[in-house]
Design a protein around this motif. Sequence first.
Motif, mmCIF file in Angstrom:
data_model
loop_
_atom_site.group_PDB
_atom_site.id
_atom_site.type_symbol
_atom_site.label_atom_id
_atom_site.label_comp_id
_atom_site.label_asym_id
_atom_site.label_seq_id
_atom_site.Cartn_x
_atom_site.Cartn_y
_atom_site.Cartn_z
ATOM 1 N N SER A 30 0.645 -1.207 -0.048
ATOM 2 C CA SER A 30 -0.006 -0.087 0.054
ATOM 3 C C SER A 30 0.820 1.285 -0.001
ATOM 4 C CB SER A 30 -0.896 -0.015 1.093
ATOM 5 O OG SER A 30 -1.829 -1.093 1.175
ATOM 6 N N VAL A 31 1.918 1.141 1.008
ATOM 7 C CA VAL A 31 2.725 2.482 0.901
ATOM 8 C C VAL A 31 3.612 2.632 -0.422
ATOM 9 C CG1 VAL A 31 4.714 3.323 2.024
ATOM 10 C CG2 VAL A 31 2.905 2.223 3.301
ATOM 11 N N ILE A 32 4.072 1.443 -1.097
ATOM 12 C CA ILE A 32 4.833 1.493 -2.346
ATOM 13 C C ILE A 32 3.906 2.209 -3.305
ATOM 14 C CG2 ILE A 32 5.683 0.262 -4.036
ATOM 15 C CD1 ILE A 32 6.856 -1.614 -1.988
ATOM 16 N N SER A 33 2.576 1.718 -3.428
ATOM 17 C CA SER A 33 1.600 2.493 -4.195
ATOM 18 C C SER A 33 1.461 4.010 -3.803
ATOM 19 C CB SER A 33 0.252 1.903 -4.196
ATOM 20 O OG SER A 33 -0.638 2.183 -4.998
ATOM 21 N N GLU A 34 1.339 4.080 -2.984
ATOM 22 C CA GLU A 34 1.002 5.729 -2.587
ATOM 23 C C GLU A 34 2.337 6.602 -3.007
ATOM 24 O OE1 GLU A 34 -2.904 5.321 -1.768
ATOM 25 O OE2 GLU A 34 -1.565 7.230 -1.606
ATOM 26 N N VAL A 35 3.386 5.997 -2.654
ATOM 27 C CA VAL A 35 4.686 6.618 -2.805
ATOM 28 C C VAL A 35 4.887 6.776 -4.244
ATOM 29 C CG1 VAL A 35 7.224 6.422 -2.576
ATOM 30 C CG2 VAL A 35 5.685 5.970 -0.458
ATOM 31 N N SER A 36 4.537 5.660 -4.930
ATOM 32 C CA SER A 36 4.946 5.843 -6.455
ATOM 33 C C SER A 36 3.696 6.716 -7.072
ATOM 34 C CB SER A 36 4.360 4.406 -7.012
ATOM 35 O OG SER A 36 5.515 3.522 -6.666
ATOM 36 N N ILE A 37 2.559 6.826 -6.564
ATOM 37 C CA ILE A 37 1.737 7.662 -7.277
ATOM 38 C C ILE A 37 2.225 9.062 -6.781
ATOM 39 C CG2 ILE A 37 -0.545 8.661 -6.913
ATOM 40 C CD1 ILE A 37 -1.604 5.943 -6.111
ATOM 41 N N ARG A 38 2.638 9.333 -5.637
ATOM 42 C CA ARG A 38 3.186 10.791 -5.284
ATOM 43 C C ARG A 38 4.551 10.910 -6.073
ATOM 44 N NH1 ARG A 38 2.295 9.235 0.121
ATOM 45 N NH2 ARG A 38 4.482 8.840 0.523
ATOM 46 N N GLU A 39 5.338 10.221 -6.250
ATOM 47 C CA GLU A 39 6.468 10.528 -6.998
ATOM 48 C C GLU A 39 6.290 10.595 -8.455
ATOM 49 O OE1 GLU A 39 9.031 10.989 -4.185
ATOM 50 O OE2 GLU A 39 9.870 10.981 -6.227
ATOM 51 N N THR A 40 5.155 9.995 -8.888
ATOM 52 C CA THR A 40 4.660 10.202 -10.452
ATOM 53 C C THR A 40 4.082 11.423 -10.617
ATOM 54 O OG1 THR A 40 4.352 7.592 -10.766
ATOM 55 C CG2 THR A 40 3.181 9.135 -12.181
ATOM 56 N N GLU A 41 3.637 12.068 -9.512
ATOM 57 C CA GLU A 41 2.807 13.230 -9.551
ATOM 58 C C GLU A 41 3.695 14.566 -9.774
ATOM 59 O OE1 GLU A 41 -1.417 12.309 -7.228
ATOM 60 O OE2 GLU A 41 -0.005 13.565 -6.495
ATOM 61 N N LYS A 42 4.586 14.139 -9.051
ATOM 62 C CA LYS A 42 6.014 15.075 -8.793
ATOM 63 C C LYS A 42 6.384 15.106 -9.883
ATOM 64 C CE LYS A 42 10.183 16.120 -6.448
ATOM 65 N NZ LYS A 42 11.179 15.717 -5.202
ATOM 66 N N ALA A 43 6.844 14.010 -10.718
ATOM 67 C CA ALA A 43 7.506 14.071 -11.983
ATOM 68 C C ALA A 43 6.800 14.768 -13.163
ATOM 69 C CB ALA A 43 8.057 12.576 -12.481
ATOM 70 N N ASN A 44 5.258 14.356 -13.062
ATOM 71 C CA ASN A 44 4.358 14.862 -13.860
ATOM 72 C C ASN A 44 4.555 16.584 -14.077
ATOM 73 O OD1 ASN A 44 2.393 14.434 -15.822
ATOM 74 N ND2 ASN A 44 1.043 14.746 -14.327
ATOM 75 N N ARG A 45 4.445 17.105 -12.571
ATOM 76 C CA ARG A 45 4.506 18.482 -12.511
ATOM 77 C C ARG A 45 5.953 18.767 -13.272
ATOM 78 N NH1 ARG A 45 2.405 17.075 -7.363
ATOM 79 N NH2 ARG A 45 4.565 17.387 -6.496
ATOM 80 N N VAL A 46 6.936 18.334 -12.965
ATOM 81 C CA VAL A 46 8.136 18.802 -13.368
ATOM 82 C C VAL A 46 8.284 18.752 -15.020
ATOM 83 C CG1 VAL A 46 10.630 18.150 -13.676
ATOM 84 C CG2 VAL A 46 9.477 18.203 -11.678
ATOM 85 N N SER A 47 7.515 17.571 -15.560
ATOM 86 C CA SER A 47 7.377 17.474 -17.054
ATOM 87 C C SER A 47 6.571 18.623 -17.649
ATOM 88 C CB SER A 47 6.853 16.215 -17.369
ATOM 89 O OG SER A 47 7.803 15.051 -16.837
ATOM 90 N N ALA A 48 5.363 19.023 -17.051
ATOM 91 C CA ALA A 48 4.337 19.537 -17.353
ATOM 92 C C ALA A 48 5.050 21.201 -17.472
ATOM 93 C CB ALA A 48 3.226 19.888 -16.689
ATOM 94 N N ARG A 49 5.754 21.483 -16.331
ATOM 95 C CA ARG A 49 6.529 22.766 -16.385
ATOM 96 C C ARG A 49 7.671 23.035 -17.567
ATOM 97 N NH1 ARG A 49 5.597 27.555 -15.621
ATOM 98 N NH2 ARG A 49 4.862 27.277 -13.453
ATOM 99 N N TYR A 50 8.365 21.861 -17.779
ATOM 100 C CA TYR A 50 9.250 21.872 -18.777
ATOM 101 C C TYR A 50 8.777 22.103 -20.184
ATOM 102 C CZ TYR A 50 13.213 20.117 -21.705
ATOM 103 O OH TYR A 50 13.815 20.179 -22.816
ATOM 104 N N VAL A 51 7.450 21.458 -20.422
ATOM 105 C CA VAL A 51 6.735 21.456 -21.556
ATOM 106 C C VAL A 51 6.444 22.806 -21.848
ATOM 107 C CG1 VAL A 51 4.727 20.515 -22.922
ATOM 108 C CG2 VAL A 51 6.025 18.915 -21.863
ATOM 109 N N MET A 52 5.895 23.494 -20.850
ATOM 110 C CA MET A 52 5.266 24.886 -20.992
ATOM 111 C C MET A 52 6.652 25.717 -21.298
ATOM 112 S SD MET A 52 2.987 27.208 -20.881
ATOM 113 C CE MET A 52 1.383 26.325 -20.434
ATOM 114 N N ASP A 53 7.505 25.827 -20.522
ATOM 115 C CA ASP A 53 8.636 26.478 -20.631
ATOM 116 C C ASP A 53 9.403 26.564 -22.080
ATOM 117 O OD1 ASP A 53 9.785 26.118 -17.243
ATOM 118 O OD2 ASP A 53 8.692 27.558 -18.029
ATOM 119 N N SER A 54 9.315 25.118 -22.537
ATOM 120 C CA SER A 54 9.915 24.846 -23.803
ATOM 121 C C SER A 54 8.983 25.457 -24.814
ATOM 122 C CB SER A 54 9.758 23.300 -24.124
ATOM 123 O OG SER A 54 10.660 22.688 -23.169
ATOM 124 N N LEU A 55 7.641 25.439 -24.822
ATOM 125 C CA LEU A 55 6.673 26.156 -26.061
ATOM 126 C C LEU A 55 6.704 27.534 -25.947
ATOM 127 C CD1 LEU A 55 3.479 23.697 -25.114
ATOM 128 C CD2 LEU A 55 5.075 23.542 -27.094
#
Length: 751
Positions: A30-55
Amino acid sequence: MKKTWYHRLILSYVPVIFLLITVLIFAALSVISEVSIRETEKANRVSARYVMDSLETRLRDIERAVLEEMGGSAALDAFYNPDTPADPLLPYEVSKGLHRLADDHPLIHSIYLYRARDGVVLTLSGLEPAASFGDRAFVEEAAKREGNSPWSGVRGLREWLGEPETEVISLAKRALLPLGGDGIVVVNVKARGLFAIADEMINKDLTYMEIRRGEARLYSSYEGAPGEPSAEPTTRLHSEALGWEVVSGIKPGALLGHLSLLSHLWVWIGGFAIVSSLGYLFYITRSHYKPIENIMKQIQTYHSTAAARQYGSDEFSFIGRVLDTLMNQTAQYEKQYKEDLLVRRRQVFLELLSGRPERSAAQWEELLARLGIGAGARRCTAAVVEIDRYARFREKYSERDRNLLQFAVTNAAQEFAAREGMTVWAEWTDEHRLGVLFLEDGASRESGSPSEVLDRLRTWTPVHLNLSLTAGVGRGREDLTHAGDSYAEALAALRCKMSLGGGRVLRFEDRDGQPAGNIHPYFGRIDSVVRSFRLADEDWDDEVSRLLMALEGDLLRDDGILVLLEYWAGALRRSMEELGGDTLAYWVREAEPELLRAAEELDTLEELLPVWKRTLEELHRQYLAHTDRCGRRGLAGEIRRFIEDDYANADLSLALISDKFGVGAKYASQLFKDEFGMKFVDYLCSLRMEHAKRLLLETDASLPEISQQVGYTHSISFGRTFKKVVGVTPGDYRKYMHPPGPRGMAGESFS
């Protein structure tokens, strides 16, 4: 070494191992699932910021380049200015700027200019009326808006009928600056290429991303899945510059989502078991854990708990892997820093030599010091080193070998400069040109000159690299802000390479103020040589030799020489097409390819002109052999000489020639046409017009006097014939072609 401490640890934890193992398995999942989701959300935010900055960065770069072209292009100003005189080459000059802009930015699909006063559109392909332009609707809508329009949404573009529709994002800017009431400049950016960064940054199996403009969806990572995603987005980023919004999140069902359905009961059970064991574990572990407690605290200052779990199941593995990671990251950072430094150095070099430096001299000195180049340098001298006969060089060596030779030339230049106590900054600005900047401080002025260093370099390369170089050197400048001026002078010195010869150092100061020769008088001489060729003139060889000697002795720019050679080849081509037969076949098969190959591959007149002379002489021999086979060359030559001597006789006609040479008028006409490829009347008219042009330029005689001297009794007939043959009236010809300077035309100066 005995592992006493190791065994004590093992025995200490045996009582609680069996108690916790079952609970921890489910809780950990359960903890691994939650941690994975949080890390993915964090990476997703970084990716979105990078895409916006690149555009934003890409579109701002394109918009800035368009504004620079609008503000700095004289041709663009002339295109929109209603007071500009008509110039058929103006659209071509503007189109060249648009092509250069499109080449510098691969994302640009197309650029076109709309001129409001006459409703025409200039595309990369040419001018056309706006009424028949494929993108007329967008142009009309943009023209109606007040002010400049922001970047549009994704729209379909079809510039021509039958052309497939392309998805683009468009920017419409009013021209000209600053008021913008003369028309519209439209830039279309390929949507697929622009949004490719989003495809690269996301994992479509785990996350989704959308780019919106208001309610319109510009991009979505869902392929063929209409409607909004069922999961709530975790990131929303809005761009004030573009008016776009990036929305991203985790796709439903990803990342062990089914485990989130487990009952929270396991969490309570696991928590209770862990709390019950804490007392025992704390007591046992405290004495064993104390030696590494301080180390862990220091490491955890820079790494989160989640990162600790990622690295391993025990502290020692964590510490070891953290150390390995830190060392790897340090090595990667150093490598990336060195690569970025090389790119940055080249960008700064090109900016410094561009002639548009936006920094002060002190700022340039500080920047060069940070890059490790010429610390304390103030005085600078620019040079350009060019590879001779580059077409052969490119054909002879592979790309890898060319890069190695260019690297060797760069190192050799730096080594020769170092021996003279000078600092050199060298970068390849083009495939065949090396830009060199000599940097000096006040104490190094007594060292060798840049010209001496380059002379050693061009002497060394043929011996060790089998490579010939020619260098152009500008004058030195007292501060770095004028390095672009010195670089422009170095390029100007190289523009006379064909006349002055290759494999040498050309200094701008040696010819400062000396005008380059004028090519206009040579056009008439070329026409005369071609005409003598067609007429099989006995003095043709001498005339060609004099023309080639004049070209070799004059100081002409390279582009002017190439224009003359192309004009000469074109005039010969037209004559050969009129003559036909074996002469035309030899021209197409042998002569023309040899002339064009020499003009393309050979860099200097010293190499090029002997090839042209040899080829033209062989072509002349072929032509004479063809005319001799007809057996009537002698009589035709006498008729031609008679015409040339008596062209001013107003009564000169085929009848007069028939009486003079005792042949029929019809036979004389056919003989002349067979031998010289033109009719008697056309030749006589051409001869008279050539003499008339000479009299108009070299004498002050009136038009009636000139018409009498070239065989016309009425000046009106002379004027009508002159305009028909030359294209302008005699008065206009004298007005516009009369030489204004002592050399016949205004010379072109290096300065």
